[in-house]
Enzyme design. Structure first.
Site, PDB file in Angstrom:
ATOM      1  CG  HIS A   1      -3.493  94.812 -46.180  1.00  0.00           C
ATOM      2  ND1 HIS A   1      -2.341  95.359 -45.666  1.00  0.00           N
ATOM      3  CD2 HIS A   1      -3.262  93.481 -46.269  1.00  0.00           C
ATOM      4  CE1 HIS A   1      -1.452  94.385 -45.465  1.00  0.00           C
ATOM      5  NE2 HIS A   1      -1.992  93.236 -45.811  1.00  0.00           N
ATOM      6  CD  GLU A   2      -6.233  90.969 -45.688  1.00  0.00           C
ATOM      7  OE1 GLU A   2      -5.711  90.089 -46.401  1.00  0.00           O
ATOM      8  OE2 GLU A   2      -5.713  91.387 -44.640  1.00  0.00           O
TER       9      GLU A   2
HETATM   10 ZN    ZN Z   1      -1.314  91.224 -45.904  1.00  0.00          ZN
END
Ligand code: ZN
Length: 173
Positions: A139-140
């Site tokens: 996600h990051e």
């Molecule tokens: Zn995020």
């Protein structure tokens, strides 16, 4: 720090590699990101989310309602990350994002990944992450590529309001 929200072009930009981790600006940004993640109860935050287009994010897994077995980590700065390998196995689970307030989405992610990154002390790490931590990492990492989790949901039917999500989590726990 103020959080850039969906619509801010910085969230759609490719972030720039960090050439010197010892630069004062980079160390200060790392401290500020960690403080922001802690304040907001986040398990991760990426530099573009505070309008800094640098290849840097914080990984700060800890147990929570949905992932009671998630490892508790000291917040780690992940600088210039690379995803070297991904498992064929893909798992869908719920994600949220400080930059996309009020919405959760069911996002498919590789269940394990092998990565390389530099930590804030300049050391190069090669490591495998699984499950929840692998999910946060992906996600990051996406934030550094100008991608948000909404781009990865398979159908808009996999979106839910934060309020409905909270009800579901409480019922299922
Ligand atoms: Zn995020």
């Amino acid at each position: 720090m103020e959080i850039a929200q969906l619509g801010n072009p910085v969230l759609r930009s490719i972030a720039v590699p960090i050439s010197n981790v010892w630069e004062r600006r980079v160390q200060k940004l790392t401290d500020d990101l960690i403080a922001t993640a802690m304040e907001t109860n986040g398990v991760g935050i990426a530099a573009p989310q505070v309008a800094q287009s640098d290849r840097l994010f914080i990984l700060a897994s800890r147990p929570n309602l949905r992932y009671p077995k998630a490892p508790k980590m000291e917040p780690e700065a992940i600088i210039n990350p690379k995803i070297i390998a991904r498992s064929d196995e893909v798992v869908k689970d719920w994600e949220g994002c400080l930059s996309v307030p009020g919405i959760r989405g069911l996002v498919p992610r590789s269940s394990t990944i092998e990565v390389e990154y530099t930590s804030r002390d300049g050391k190069l790490h090669r490591q495998e992450f699984a499950d929840f931590v692998a999910r946060i990492f992906q996600h990051e990492y996406d934030h550094l590529e100008g991608i948000v989790f909404l781009d990865r949901v398979e159908t808009t039917r996999d979106l839910m309001s934060e309020d409905e999500y909270q009800k579901m989590v409480i019922v299922s726990c």
